[in-house]
Write a protein that holds these residues in place. Sequence first.
Motif: not given
Length: 291
Positions: A35-39, A42
């Motif tokens: 997921d490219p939006e995951c930081d 998380e």
Amino acid sequence: MPLSPLVDRADLMAAAESVEPLPQTVARLATLVADPECDVREIADTVSLDVALTADLLRRANSAALGGRIKVTSVRSAVVRLGPSTLLSLALAARVGTGMGQALPAYGLQPGALWRRSVAASIAAEVIRSRARTPVPAEVATAALLHDFGMVVLAQHFGKQILQMLELASETDGVDQLETERVVFGCTHADIGSTVAQAWGLPRTIVAGIRDHHEAHDELSVVSAAVGLACAMSYEITSPEEVAEPRGAHAAPHGDIAPLMRILGLDEDDLHTVVAMSRERFEAVADRYAG
């Protein structure tokens, strides 16, 4: 008239799907990395829920091979130091490394050769990702690490007689290894590996990268192209004596890689750079993947 496979394909696929599932933490990590939006926070929170993985992560993050001068004491710092994709590969390595360390005579592989080549492919995938002129998702390193896991499943689920038949057929001049697998099993190790990855709940990009790693055409996904190229490069990255007379589909490391290079936006100079950088990294950090 085509020959019928010597084993039942449905039984083989059922065996692949029955491989012991991944720990929930590792499966969750795979989803996060894709997921490219995951930081980072998380990812660190997920790792922190697994005591064994946390201890292993901190140990590896502080490895002398990484050259870090400051001791890493938190999961978040370890994730930052290693990077999410390397973290996932290391977590998977703890799960599959033992099985991939065995000898596979049917494929001309000595003990440890498959594992080392898989690690080399994972490292090469990371380098390809950094050099490609087309964006390559982070999960490519995991797909490259697992690209030949289907061989392990075949070795574990079939008797010596069947594997000896595969070995004998592969020693015949002009016999393609993948075609031999299709005759004996009705499918290839790439099909089996992708079935396992799907059963594990890994992202579709990883499943496709494993399934297509012997394909070479312009319709491949970016991940599949990068995994195929990393697989081809792995032979030059590892020591040649690791592979005893690689056969068939694995006997011509480069094959037709032009479509893969076009998809990734790479040229011949990039190819030489990928091999050189990957070999240097492999020699420096391969021990991180050991048990």
